[in-house]
Every structure is written in structure tokens, then in C-alpha cells.
Design an enzyme around this catalytic site. Structure first.
Site, PDB file in Angstrom:
ATOM      1  N   GLY A 231       0.811  -1.215   0.000  1.00  0.00           N
ATOM      2  CA  GLY A 231       0.000   0.000   0.000  1.00  0.00           C
ATOM      3  C   GLY A 231       0.845   1.266   0.000  1.00  0.00           C
ATOM      4  O   GLY A 231       1.382   1.649   1.043  1.00  0.00           O
TER       5      GLY A 231
ATOM      6  N   THR B  74      -0.034   3.988  -2.832  1.00  0.00           N
ATOM      7  CA  THR B  74      -0.924   5.004  -3.412  1.00  0.00           C
ATOM      8  C   THR B  74      -2.082   5.321  -2.460  1.00  0.00           C
ATOM      9  O   THR B  74      -2.585   4.438  -1.764  1.00  0.00           O
ATOM     10  CB  THR B  74      -1.490   4.471  -4.745  1.00  0.00           C
ATOM     11  OG1 THR B  74      -0.399   4.085  -5.570  1.00  0.00           O
ATOM     12  CG2 THR B  74      -2.327   5.510  -5.462  1.00  0.00           C
ATOM     13  N   GLU B  75      -2.508   6.575  -2.470  1.00  0.00           N
ATOM     14  CA  GLU B  75      -3.641   7.010  -1.637  1.00  0.00           C
ATOM     15  C   GLU B  75      -4.672   7.701  -2.535  1.00  0.00           C
ATOM     16  O   GLU B  75      -4.361   8.031  -3.691  1.00  0.00           O
ATOM     17  CB  GLU B  75      -3.137   7.970  -0.551  1.00  0.00           C
ATOM     18  CG  GLU B  75      -2.087   7.317   0.329  1.00  0.00           C
ATOM     19  CD  GLU B  75      -1.628   8.179   1.486  1.00  0.00           C
ATOM     20  OE1 GLU B  75      -2.040   9.368   1.563  1.00  0.00           O
ATOM     21  OE2 GLU B  75      -0.876   7.652   2.327  1.00  0.00           O
TER      22      GLU B  75
ATOM     23  N   SER C 173       1.378   9.842  -8.093  1.00  0.00           N
ATOM     24  CA  SER C 173       2.731   9.954  -8.639  1.00  0.00           C
ATOM     25  C   SER C 173       3.712  10.608  -7.668  1.00  0.00           C
ATOM     26  O   SER C 173       4.925  10.473  -7.841  1.00  0.00           O
ATOM     27  CB  SER C 173       2.699  10.778  -9.941  1.00  0.00           C
ATOM     28  OG  SER C 173       1.858  10.153 -10.874  1.00  0.00           O
TER      29      SER C 173
ATOM     30  N   ILE D 191      -5.147  -0.822  -4.461  1.00  0.00           N
ATOM     31  CA  ILE D 191      -4.153  -1.763  -3.963  1.00  0.00           C
ATOM     32  C   ILE D 191      -4.445  -3.176  -4.468  1.00  0.00           C
ATOM     33  O   ILE D 191      -5.456  -3.795  -4.082  1.00  0.00           O
ATOM     34  CB  ILE D 191      -4.087  -1.717  -2.416  1.00  0.00           C
ATOM     35  CG1 ILE D 191      -3.863  -0.268  -1.954  1.00  0.00           C
ATOM     36  CG2 ILE D 191      -2.987  -2.652  -1.898  1.00  0.00           C
ATOM     37  CD1 ILE D 191      -2.648   0.455  -2.555  1.00  0.00           C
TER      38      ILE D 191
ATOM     39  N   LEU E 180      -8.234  -7.805 -36.443  1.00  0.00           N
ATOM     40  CA  LEU E 180      -9.349  -8.710 -36.187  1.00  0.00           C
ATOM     41  C   LEU E 180     -10.710  -8.089 -36.499  1.00  0.00           C
ATOM     42  O   LEU E 180     -11.742  -8.746 -36.337  1.00  0.00           O
ATOM     43  CB  LEU E 180      -9.337  -9.188 -34.728  1.00  0.00           C
ATOM     44  CG  LEU E 180      -8.534 -10.461 -34.480  1.00  0.00           C
ATOM     45  CD1 LEU E 180      -7.043 -10.221 -34.575  1.00  0.00           C
ATOM     46  CD2 LEU E 180      -8.869 -11.061 -33.122  1.00  0.00           C
ATOM     47  N   GLY E 181     -10.725  -6.839 -36.950  1.00  0.00           N
ATOM     48  CA  GLY E 181     -12.000  -6.201 -37.281  1.00  0.00           C
ATOM     49  C   GLY E 181     -12.949  -6.242 -36.096  1.00  0.00           C
ATOM     50  O   GLY E 181     -12.530  -6.091 -34.945  1.00  0.00           O
TER      51      GLY E 181
ATOM     52  N   GLU F  35       2.909   1.505 -11.347  1.00  0.00           N
ATOM     53  CA  GLU F  35       4.377   1.367 -11.300  1.00  0.00           C
ATOM     54  C   GLU F  35       5.061   2.534 -12.016  1.00  0.00           C
ATOM     55  O   GLU F  35       6.080   2.355 -12.677  1.00  0.00           O
ATOM     56  CB  GLU F  35       4.833   0.050 -11.927  1.00  0.00           C
ATOM     57  CG  GLU F  35       4.180  -1.176 -11.354  1.00  0.00           C
ATOM     58  CD  GLU F  35       4.756  -1.572 -10.021  1.00  0.00           C
ATOM     59  OE1 GLU F  35       5.813  -1.026  -9.649  1.00  0.00           O
ATOM     60  OE2 GLU F  35       4.142  -2.403  -9.346  1.00  0.00           O
ATOM     61  N   GLY F  36       4.467   3.708 -11.882  1.00  0.00           N
ATOM     62  CA  GLY F  36       5.003   4.898 -12.537  1.00  0.00           C
ATOM     63  C   GLY F  36       4.338   5.093 -13.889  1.00  0.00           C
ATOM     64  O   GLY F  36       4.409   4.221 -14.756  1.00  0.00           O
TER      65      GLY F  36
HETATM   66  C1  LIG Z   1      -5.304  -1.669 -11.487  1.00  0.00           C
HETATM   67  C2  LIG Z   1      -4.349  -0.893 -10.634  1.00  0.00           C
HETATM   68  C3  LIG Z   1      -3.621  -1.534  -9.634  1.00  0.00           C
HETATM   69  C4  LIG Z   1      -2.759  -0.806  -8.801  1.00  0.00           C
HETATM   70  N1  LIG Z   1      -2.081  -1.453  -7.781  1.00  0.00           N
HETATM   71  C5  LIG Z   1      -1.380  -0.712  -6.877  1.00  0.00           C
HETATM   72  C6  LIG Z   1      -0.779  -1.342  -5.725  1.00  0.00           C
HETATM   73  O1  LIG Z   1      -0.828  -2.565  -5.567  1.00  0.00           O
HETATM   74  N2  LIG Z   1      -0.162  -0.554  -4.804  1.00  0.00           N
HETATM   75  C7  LIG Z   1      -0.086   0.815  -4.935  1.00  0.00           C
HETATM   76  O2  LIG Z   1       0.462   1.464  -4.058  1.00  0.00           O
HETATM   77  N3  LIG Z   1      -0.631   1.431  -6.032  1.00  0.00           N
HETATM   78  C8  LIG Z   1      -1.285   0.709  -6.989  1.00  0.00           C
HETATM   79  N4  LIG Z   1      -1.856   1.329  -8.088  1.00  0.00           N
HETATM   80  C9  LIG Z   1      -1.819   2.788  -8.174  1.00  0.00           C
HETATM   81  C10 LIG Z   1      -0.846   3.321  -9.213  1.00  0.00           C
HETATM   82  O3  LIG Z   1       0.471   3.065  -8.828  1.00  0.00           O
HETATM   83  C11 LIG Z   1      -1.159   4.811  -9.406  1.00  0.00           C
HETATM   84  O4  LIG Z   1      -2.398   4.881 -10.103  1.00  0.00           O
HETATM   85  C12 LIG Z   1      -0.077   5.557 -10.156  1.00  0.00           C
HETATM   86  O5  LIG Z   1       1.066   5.717  -9.361  1.00  0.00           O
HETATM   87  C13 LIG Z   1      -0.525   6.954 -10.636  1.00  0.00           C
HETATM   88  O6  LIG Z   1      -1.114   7.660  -9.595  1.00  0.00           O
HETATM   89  P1  LIG Z   1      -2.567   8.349  -9.815  1.00  0.00           P
HETATM   90  O7  LIG Z   1      -3.467   7.339 -10.423  1.00  0.00           O
HETATM   91  O8  LIG Z   1      -2.959   8.927  -8.513  1.00  0.00           O
HETATM   92  O9  LIG Z   1      -2.340   9.447 -10.894  1.00  0.00           O
HETATM   93  P2  LIG Z   1      -1.781  10.943 -10.656  1.00  0.00           P
HETATM   94  O10 LIG Z   1      -0.476  10.892  -9.952  1.00  0.00           O
HETATM   95  O11 LIG Z   1      -2.860  11.777 -10.074  1.00  0.00           O
HETATM   96  O12 LIG Z   1      -1.513  11.382 -12.151  1.00  0.00           O
HETATM   97  C14 LIG Z   1      -2.560  11.755 -13.067  1.00  0.00           C
HETATM   98  C15 LIG Z   1      -1.890  12.177 -14.369  1.00  0.00           C
HETATM   99  O13 LIG Z   1      -1.060  13.329 -14.149  1.00  0.00           O
HETATM  100  C16 LIG Z   1       0.255  13.060 -14.584  1.00  0.00           C
HETATM  101  N5  LIG Z   1       1.214  13.785 -13.758  1.00  0.00           N
HETATM  102  C17 LIG Z   1       1.332  13.792 -12.404  1.00  0.00           C
HETATM  103  N6  LIG Z   1       2.366  14.558 -12.023  1.00  0.00           N
HETATM  104  C18 LIG Z   1       2.951  15.023 -13.163  1.00  0.00           C
HETATM  105  C19 LIG Z   1       4.100  15.819 -13.448  1.00  0.00           C
HETATM  106  N7  LIG Z   1       4.893  16.309 -12.482  1.00  0.00           N
HETATM  107  N8  LIG Z   1       4.384  16.086 -14.746  1.00  0.00           N
HETATM  108  C20 LIG Z   1       3.628  15.570 -15.746  1.00  0.00           C
HETATM  109  N9  LIG Z   1       2.538  14.797 -15.548  1.00  0.00           N
HETATM  110  C21 LIG Z   1       2.206  14.525 -14.273  1.00  0.00           C
HETATM  111  C22 LIG Z   1       0.408  11.558 -14.457  1.00  0.00           C
HETATM  112  O14 LIG Z   1       1.478  11.057 -15.242  1.00  0.00           O
HETATM  113  C23 LIG Z   1      -0.952  11.098 -14.942  1.00  0.00           C
HETATM  114  O15 LIG Z   1      -0.996  11.113 -16.337  1.00  0.00           O
HETATM  115  C24 LIG Z   1      -2.650   0.593  -8.979  1.00  0.00           C
HETATM  116  C25 LIG Z   1      -3.355   1.224 -10.014  1.00  0.00           C
HETATM  117  C26 LIG Z   1      -4.188   0.501 -10.842  1.00  0.00           C
HETATM  118  C27 LIG Z   1      -4.951   1.193 -11.941  1.00  0.00           C
END
Ligand SMILES: Cc1cc2nc3c(=O)[nH]c(=O)nc-3n(C[C@H](O)[C@H](O)[C@H](O)COP(=O)(O)OP(=O)(O)OC[C@H]3O[C@@H](n4cnc5c(N)ncnc54)[C@H](O)[C@@H]3O)c2cc1C
Length: 394
Positions: free
Chosen positions: A140, A142-143, A148, A173, A348-349, A373-374
Site C-alpha cells: 500500500g 498510493t492514496e 505519482s 491496492i 481482427l475487425g 508502477e510509474g
Molecule cells: C489496477 C491498478 C492496480 C494498482 N495497484 C497498486 C498497488 O498494488 N499498490 C499501490 O500502491 N498502487 C497501486 N496502483 C496505483 C498506481 O500506482 C497509481 O495509479 C499511479 O502511481 C498513478 O497515480 P494516480 O493514479 O494517482 O495518478 P496521478 O499521480 O494523479 O496522475 C494523473 C496524471 O497526471 C500526470 N502527472 C502527475 N504529475 C505530473 C508531473 N509532475 N508532470 C507531468 N505529468 C504529471 C500523471 O502522469 C498522470 O498522467 C494501482 C493502479 C491501478 C490502476
């Protein structure tokens, strides 16, 4: 040298199998056979239902295969090479990104964090049952309001006597609702710290997130921590600051570099087969130049991506792999994989949008892989900083 080159193989046009040792091929074949028998017959149904109903059984079978915490040493882990771990990710994601995500989070995030930052007692307590797939872990970071930029995390842990008291929420998560242990990152007086949290702790809950249109055969959850009291030994003492969770992510991203190419390979193979057999205007669509152009371009990116994954795997095995190089691989391979899946979808249309074929499922899965993962943008910024020496993150 007068030896005759082997015939051209449309599935391995560059002869990349030559890079693999017999033991690598054995790992690949075992994981491929498992995925073929245990995942492929059911995956469309699970995907449509938006569930992974047999996740606990699958975890145990993956444990028996040695796929959980695969490159880690000791505690029941396989101690495999990075290349072998990559090949396993490739084969699992060729079945579905959800299955590879289960394995990545278990091994590269939850187990890796405990293995690298935990005490001997913590490792003995958690790792053997996690390696066997009897206990599932989640990670855990992400919040709801923090993705990011994890430095802005709000989840916090305060000392209370010898105990820690954890409060906050984590979002998105993987494995959350089925986990027996959650590695949770929280802010403390001394900076970011990691905790191995038993999920039956009072005050801890993990409601599943529904209504996803991507990674549907994967459990994704919220973690809610309301005054969760933990003993002192829940803290992972080796994890100091944000570098700790970022090093886990680096490990998981490496698996994605390979895994994404698995999704791309499955989609390419579906398109190739379809192009050979589907007839329009009185002949197979694979005989039209425009279709051949698509197939040739897909094959180029697929096998360049595999070559890149292999190169990074060798560097990891040699202890030479830098985080920027992992960003290079993740950025390129996921972006190209999603493009390959989208192109396969056009070959595959109308059938391309059906769950009878894997391509749309892979394409929609990769939308998540592109973000977790970024994000693409974060890896561009990592590379941009490495190339220019200028930090453009904020
Ligand atoms: C199916 C799924 C499973 C996941 N599993 C996990 C997990 O097991 N554990 C965990 O901790 N997280 C997990 N995540 C979360 C994931 O790691 C985050 O969604 C990811 O890090 C991006 O964060 P965010 O969605 O809050 O997007 P944000 O950070 O809000 O970003 C939104 C957009 O703004 C862009 N952005 C942000 N800052 C900048 C900047 N400085 N310059 C340019 N662009 C920017 C981003 O690139 C993106 O396009 C999961 C997500 C999904 C969808």
C-alpha cells in the site's frame, strides 16, 4: 563460418531463444504450460465477471511452481535469475496482466520489502507461507489523493508506548481484499516508514474496488486504517525514507518490462493467425499489403522489446541495472505493447472487440499497466532528468 541459418520462425524471428540457457527454457515452458492449462480456459469468463474467483488456489499453484518471490534467496523462494523471473512474467502476462500483477505484487513488492527491509524474525514469520502462496500479500503506497508524488502521503503512524498506531487510506491496492499481510507505507516523525500489517488487525479493512474496465481479473482494493494498533515489531527497520518503497517498485517494474511483451505477443499471435485465415475480397487478409505492414511493424516492436527486456535482465543479474534503465524499459515496452494490442485489434475487425479473442482484454489491461508502477509521464521525467541533469518533476 559456413553453417546454414535455421528457417525463419514467425514466432521467434530474431532467434532470441538462442539467448536462453536450458534452465531458462525449462522455467519458461513450465510457466507457459501452467498458464495454458489453468488460466487460458477460464480467463474470458473471469474477465467478464470482473473477478478472480480462484485466486487462493492459483496463488498456491504459483507457489508450487516457484513463481512467488522467484528471484529472492532463502525462506522457500526459488532463488531464480532475473532473466528467469522475467520469462515467468512474460508467460503469465501472455495469459493475462491480472495474473502477472498477482505475482508481481506478491513477490516483487510485498515479499521483496520484507526480505530486504525486515528482521530475521519478520522474514521467518511471513516469507515461507508467502513463497508457498498460502498467504497473500499486498503493498500500500498510493492514496486517494496521492499517486505519482508519494512524498505527499497522508497515512501516518504515531508511537504509543512501544506500539505504533496507524491511520489513513490507501487506494488501488492489488490483492488488498485477499491479503493476509499488507506492507503499508506511512509517514512517521522520522520520515516515511514501512509496516508489515496483519490484515486481521482491529481497525483494518480492505473493501474491493469494483466497476473497473481494466485488470478485471485482478483484485484491486482500498485499504482503510482506523487506529490500527501494531506492536513495535511490525515496523520494517531497514526501510528508511521514500527510497525504500521506490526500490521495491523498481524491482516490480523490471518484471513489467517483460510482462507487457507477453500481452503483446499473445495479441500479435492472435492477429497473425487471424490474418492467415480470415478471407475478404476472395483472399486471406494477411495477403494485403496494409495488413502485412501492420504485422511487420508489430513484430519489430515486439521482438525489439523482448531484446531490451533480455538485456536489462542480464544487467540485473550482473548487478549493473540502474533505475533509469528500468524506466527506459517500462516506458518503451508498455507503450509499444499497448500499440501492438490496438493494431492487432484492427486486424481482427469486429471480432477484435470480442472476448472470444484476447486482444481487447490485453489492450484494456495495459491501460492500467501504462499507469501503475510509474505513469508514462513519470518515466519520461526520470529519463529526462537523467539525460539533461535537470529535474522537471515539480
Ligand atoms: C489496477 C491498478 C492496480 C494498482 N495497484 C497498486 C498497488 O498494488 N499498490 C499501490 O500502491 N498502487 C497501486 N496502483 C496505483 C498506481 O500506482 C497509481 O495509479 C499511479 O502511481 C498513478 O497515480 P494516480 O493514479 O494517482 O495518478 P496521478 O499521480 O494523479 O496522475 C494523473 C496524471 O497526471 C500526470 N502527472 C502527475 N504529475 C505530473 C508531473 N509532475 N508532470 C507531468 N505529468 C504529471 C500523471 O502522469 C498522470 O498522467 C494501482 C493502479 C491501478 C490502476
Amino acid at each position: 563460418m559456413s553453417s546454414t541459418p535455421p528457417p525463419f520462425d514467425p514466432i521467434d524471428p530474431l532467434g532470441l531463444d538462442d539467448l536462453l540457457e536450458p534452465e531458462d527454457l525449462a522455467v519458461r515452458d513450465a510457466v507457459r504450460a501452467w498458464a495454458r492449462d489453468r488460466v487460458l480456459p477460464h480467463i474470458a469468463e473471469w474477465y467478464e465477471r470482473g473477478e478472480l474467483p480462484v485466486i487462493r488456489e492459483l496463488a498456491k499453484e504459483l507457489g508450487a511452481l516457484g513463481a512467488l518471490g522467484m528471484p529472492l534467496e532463502g525462506y522457500g523462494c526459488a532463488g531464480a535469475s532475473a532473466v528467469q523471473y522475467g520469462l515467468a512474467c512474460l508467460e503469465l502476462e501472455a495469459a493475462d496482466s491480472g495474473i502477472r500483477s498477482l505475482v508481481s505484487v506478491q513477490g516483487s513488492l510485498a515479499m521483496y520489502a520484507i526480505h530486504r527491509f525486515g528482521t530475521e524474525e519478520q522474514k521467518q514469520r511471513w516469507l515461507p507461507s508467502m513463497a508457498a502462496g498460502e498467504l497473500i500479500g499486498c503493498f500500500g503506497l498510493t492514496e486517494p489523493d496521492v499517486g505519482s508524488d508519494p512524498a505527499a502521503m497522508r497515512t501516518h503512524a504515531r508511537r504509543d508506548g512501544d506500539d505504533w498506531v496507524l491511520n489513513g487510506r490507501k487506494m488501488w491496492i492489488t490483492n488488498g481484499s485477499v491479503a493476509g499481510v499488507a506492507v503499508v507505507w506511512a509517514r512517521t516523525e522520522d520520515g516515511v516508514a514501512g509496516f508489515a500489517v496483519p490484515t486481521d488487525s482491529p481497525g483494518f479493512s480492505a473493501p474491493e474496488i469494483r466497476h473497473k474496465w481494466s485488470l478485471r481479473a485482478s483484485v484491486t482494493s482500498e485499504l482503510v486504517m482506523d487506529e490500527v494498533r501494531l506492536p513495535a515489531d511490525a515496523l520494517l527497520p531497514g526501510a528508511r525514507g521514500l527510497r525504500a518503497p521506490l526500490s521495491c517498485l523498481n524491482h516490480a517494474r523490471y518484471g513489467i518490462v517483460w510482462g507487457a511483451m507477453g500481452a503483446a505477443r499473445a495479441s500479435f499471435e492472435a492477429a497473425l493467425e487471424y490474418a492467415r485465415t480470415r478471407e475478404q475480397f476472395g483472399r486471406p487478409i494477411g495477403g494485403f499489403q496494409l495488413t502485412q505492414g501492420k504485422l511487420a511493424d508489430m513484430a519489430l516492436e515486439l521482438h525489439k522489446g523482448l531484446l531490451l527486456a533480455h538485456h536489462l535482465g542480464r544487467r540485473m543479474d550482473a548487478g549493473l541495472l540502474r533505475p533509469e534503465q528500468v524506466s527506459f524499459g517500462k516506458l518503451n515496452n508498455v507503450r509499444e505493447a499497448i500499440e501492438i494490442c490496438r493494431t492487432a485489434r484492427t486486424v481482427l475487425g469486429a471480432n477484435g472487440i470480442s472476448l472470444e479473442y484476447p486482444v481487447m482484454r490485453h489492450a484494456t489491461n495495459l491501460e492500467s499497466v501504462l499507469t501503475y508502477e510509474g505513469t508514462v509521464e513519470m518515466h519520461q521525467l526520470v529519463l529526462g532528468k537523467a539525460l539533461t541533469g535537470l529535474d522537471a518533476f515539480r
